[in-house]
Design a protein around this motif. Structure first.
Motif, mmCIF file in Angstrom:
data_model
loop_
_atom_site.group_PDB
_atom_site.id
_atom_site.type_symbol
_atom_site.label_atom_id
_atom_site.label_comp_id
_atom_site.label_asym_id
_atom_site.label_seq_id
_atom_site.Cartn_x
_atom_site.Cartn_y
_atom_site.Cartn_z
ATOM 1 N N GLU A 142 16.881 11.517 -46.978
ATOM 2 C CA GLU A 142 15.855 11.990 -47.980
ATOM 3 C C GLU A 142 14.777 12.541 -46.865
ATOM 4 N N TYR A 143 14.146 13.543 -47.467
ATOM 5 C CA TYR A 143 13.047 14.305 -46.761
ATOM 6 C C TYR A 143 11.870 14.447 -47.523
ATOM 7 N N PHE A 144 10.783 13.882 -46.962
ATOM 8 C CA PHE A 144 9.510 13.909 -47.869
ATOM 9 C C PHE A 144 8.590 14.795 -46.865
ATOM 10 N N CYS A 145 7.811 15.559 -47.871
ATOM 11 C CA CYS A 145 6.692 16.220 -47.349
ATOM 12 C C CYS A 145 5.549 15.628 -47.767
ATOM 13 N N ALA A 146 4.170 15.632 -46.757
ATOM 14 C CA ALA A 146 3.258 14.889 -47.022
ATOM 15 C C ALA A 146 1.838 15.547 -46.643
ATOM 16 N N VAL A 147 0.885 15.465 -47.357
ATOM 17 C CA VAL A 147 -0.547 15.921 -47.137
ATOM 18 C C VAL A 147 -1.368 15.150 -46.976
ATOM 19 N N SER A 148 -2.460 15.494 -46.159
ATOM 20 C CA SER A 148 -3.792 14.734 -46.155
ATOM 21 C C SER A 148 -4.802 15.748 -45.906
ATOM 22 N N ASP A 149 -5.994 15.714 -46.712
ATOM 23 C CA ASP A 149 -7.002 16.724 -46.398
ATOM 24 C C ASP A 149 -8.243 15.971 -45.754
ATOM 25 N N THR A 150 -7.782 14.651 -45.376
ATOM 26 C CA THR A 150 -9.008 14.112 -44.642
ATOM 27 C C THR A 150 -8.579 13.403 -43.386
ATOM 28 N N GLY A 151 -7.236 13.369 -43.203
ATOM 29 C CA GLY A 151 -6.703 12.647 -42.057
ATOM 30 C C GLY A 151 -7.102 11.306 -42.108
ATOM 31 N N ARG A 152 -8.005 10.700 -42.965
ATOM 32 C CA ARG A 152 -8.496 9.340 -42.881
ATOM 33 C C ARG A 152 -7.468 8.308 -43.821
ATOM 34 N N GLY A 153 -7.435 7.172 -43.356
ATOM 35 C CA GLY A 153 -6.559 6.245 -44.029
ATOM 36 C C GLY A 153 -6.934 5.914 -45.295
ATOM 37 N N ALA A 154 -8.033 5.826 -45.786
ATOM 38 C CA ALA A 154 -8.146 5.381 -47.203
ATOM 39 C C ALA A 154 -7.858 6.454 -48.063
ATOM 40 N N ASP A 155 -7.660 7.545 -47.679
ATOM 41 C CA ASP A 155 -7.238 8.573 -48.518
ATOM 42 C C ASP A 155 -5.698 8.799 -48.442
ATOM 43 N N GLY A 156 -5.169 8.324 -47.529
ATOM 44 C CA GLY A 156 -3.927 8.323 -47.134
ATOM 45 C C GLY A 156 -3.149 9.394 -47.128
ATOM 46 N N LEU A 157 -1.757 9.369 -47.135
ATOM 47 C CA LEU A 157 -1.005 10.552 -47.271
ATOM 48 C C LEU A 157 -0.547 10.740 -48.903
ATOM 49 N N THR A 158 -0.435 11.851 -49.380
ATOM 50 C CA THR A 158 -0.009 12.040 -50.597
ATOM 51 C C THR A 158 1.438 12.487 -50.309
ATOM 52 N N PHE A 159 2.416 12.166 -50.971
ATOM 53 C CA PHE A 159 3.832 12.643 -50.582
ATOM 54 C C PHE A 159 4.429 13.341 -51.913
ATOM 55 N N GLY A 160 5.240 14.279 -51.375
ATOM 56 C CA GLY A 160 6.111 14.854 -52.580
ATOM 57 C C GLY A 160 7.313 13.823 -52.718
ATOM 58 N N LYS A 161 7.942 14.229 -54.105
ATOM 59 C CA LYS A 161 8.937 13.308 -54.586
ATOM 60 C C LYS A 161 10.252 13.386 -53.642
ATOM 61 N N GLY A 162 10.385 13.970 -52.664
ATOM 62 C CA GLY A 162 11.404 14.043 -51.810
ATOM 63 C C GLY A 162 12.350 14.933 -52.247
ATOM 64 N N THR A 163 13.161 15.230 -51.150
ATOM 65 C CA THR A 163 14.523 16.290 -51.298
ATOM 66 C C THR A 163 15.455 15.460 -50.720
ATOM 67 N N HIS A 164 16.782 15.182 -51.175
ATOM 68 C CA HIS A 164 17.758 14.691 -50.769
ATOM 69 C C HIS A 164 18.693 15.590 -50.135
ATOM 70 N N LEU A 165 18.820 15.663 -48.779
ATOM 71 C CA LEU A 165 19.776 16.756 -48.077
ATOM 72 C C LEU A 165 21.216 16.089 -48.220
ATOM 73 N N ILE A 166 22.006 16.989 -48.792
ATOM 74 C CA ILE A 166 23.616 16.625 -48.634
ATOM 75 C C ILE A 166 24.168 17.620 -47.622
#
Lengths: 115, 116
Positions: free
Chosen positions: A88-112
């Motif tokens: 399973e592969y997840f893309c994630a973004v952070s616009d602050t890079g700081r922990g409290a805002d954390g990472l926002t993850f995509g829902k994931g892509t299952h690679l077969i």
């Protein structure tokens, strides 16, 4: 608010074929972008990241991704798929890079990987 | 420890019971996160601890959820009066410093919670 869209919950490729996993993001400021991989019954492991500088980022296991600001994309590619890439592969973004805002993850892509 | 350790790896409980999930971060990591991973829903941020600062609880879905971190190390996530919708994998992650410095969170293998 930032968000991540991963196109395709499941992607199937033949062994040896090109892998392309799509990720588009929205962010009000230049983002930090990440790809994580999750093998069965394991936690997430960082594949690669973009923070600043070169827009083509190389990661582990032969994967790479290119940050395209004009397309707000950060697609993950690998020239030749291997059976061990099935995960399973997840893309994630952070616009602050700081922990409290954390990472926002995509829902994931299952690679077969098809033999 | 060598990596982030979570326990139990699997927990099955009855609706209405309380559960505690434990996370032991990498030694020296000051930042600790809890995420919830539901099928087909990606990862949902729950709570963040940084050093001795007050935790960011903005992601906790209800007041049935709480977490603490003792001595700046081990963290416990508690879910009271569990509901079936709480069934998920709960992932813990840690980081040496602020997220921006390394850009990498180190994840444990998760605790799979099943509420019957």
């Amino acid at each position: 608010a930032q968000s991540v869209t991963q196109l395709g919950s499941h992607v199937s490729v033949s062994e040896g074929a090109l892998v392309l996993l799509r990720c588009n993001y929205s962010s009000s400021v230049p983002p930090y972008l990440f790809w994580y991989v999750q093998y069965p019954n394991q936690g997430l492991q960082l594949l690669l990241k973009y923070t600043t500088g070169a827009t083509l980022v190389k990661g582990i296991n032969g994967f790479e991704a290119e940050f395209k600001k004009s397309e707000t994309s950060f697609h993950l590619t690998k020239p030749s798929a291997h059976m061990s890439d099935a995960a399973e592969y997840f893309c994630a973004v952070s616009d602050t890079g700081r922990g409290a805002d954390g990472l926002t993850f995509g829902k994931g892509t299952h690679l077969i990987i098809q033999p | 420890g060598a990596g982030v350790s979570q326990s139990p790896s699997n927990k099955v409980t009855e609706k209405g019971k309380d559960v505690e999930l434990r996370c032991d971060p990498i030694s020296g990591h000051t930042a600790l996160y809890w995420y919830r991973q539901s099928l087909g829903q990606g990862l949902e941020f729950l709570i963040y601890f940084q050093g001795n600062s007050a935790p960011d609880k903005s992601g906790l879905p209800s007041d049935r959820f709480s977490a603490e971190r003792t001595g700046g190390s081990v963290s416990t996530l508690t879910i009271q009066r569990t509901q079936q919708e709480d069934s998920a994998v709960y992932l813990c992650a840690s980081n040496l410093d602020t997220f921006a410095n390394t850009g990498e969170l180190f994840f444990g293998e998760g605790s799979r919670l099943t509420v019957l």
